[in-house]
Design a protein around this motif. Structure first.
Motif, short mmCIF file in Angstrom:
data_model
loop_
_atom_site.label_atom_id
_atom_site.label_comp_id
_atom_site.label_asym_id
_atom_site.label_seq_id
_atom_site.Cartn_x
_atom_site.Cartn_y
_atom_site.Cartn_z
N ASP A 5 28.66 43.66 41.49
CA ASP A 5 29.20 42.31 41.65
C ASP A 5 28.21 41.50 42.49
OD1 ASP A 5 30.59 40.02 42.42
OD2 ASP A 5 32.47 41.09 42.72
N THR A 7 28.40 38.72 43.78
CA THR A 7 29.00 38.04 44.93
C THR A 7 29.11 38.96 46.14
OG1 THR A 7 31.30 38.56 44.32
CG2 THR A 7 30.34 36.53 43.40
N LYS A 8 28.93 40.26 45.92
CA LYS A 8 29.03 41.22 47.02
C LYS A 8 27.68 41.86 47.38
CE LYS A 8 33.82 42.15 45.97
NZ LYS A 8 34.78 43.07 45.38
#
Length: 150
Positions: A5, A7-8
């Protein structure tokens, strides 16, 4: 199943005004694979760049958002969202964000492994276009970012 991910993934900032996030590959990438390397890059508006460099692997850049200038060898072209470009092995190339919004792109190169230009840029040793046996940028190209790390 392994899901990476973006975003992580914190990413790494580079002097040429971009953030790179490795997604798949060797050396601790979220998705461990041996045959290729894949990542996500955001180039800052008005000049963020993957500077002039080459590598042994063949590579593809896919622009997801934004627009820029791509240079491969002696060729220079505009590139925008939805377009991909191929860089043959050992061919010098550079991508510059020429827009006023961030340019988002993905890269994939094969075979996988490390490429020297990341370390060279981070330690201020990336060879300059047109110097010391490095070919010059194509005519009219955006200048190569050679800013030293702070």
């Amino acid at each position: 199943m392994i899901i990476a991910d973006i975003t992580k993934i914190p990413g790494r900032s580079f002097p040429a005004r971009r953030i790179g996030r490795g997604l798949a590959g060797q050396a601790g990438q979220p998705i461990p694979v041996k045959g290729f390397t894949m990542g996500y890059v955001v180039l800052e508006p008005n000049g963020g760049q993957v500077p002039w460099h080459n590598q042994e692997q063949e590579e593809v850049y896919m622009v997801l958002q934004g627009r820029g200038e791509i240079c491969v060898g002696t060729e220079r072209s505009e590139i925008s969202a939805g377009q991909a470009v191929f860089m043959p092995p050992t061919q010098f190339h550079q991508l510059t964000n020429t827009g006023s919004t961030p340019l988002h792109m993905m890269y994939i190169y094969c075979p996988g492994g490390d490429v020297a230009h990341w370390r060279q840029e981070l330690d201020g040793t990336l060879p300059r276009a047109g110097a010391g046996g490095i070919p010059p940028l194509p005519a009219g190209a955006q200048p190569q970012c050679t800013k030293k790390p702070e």
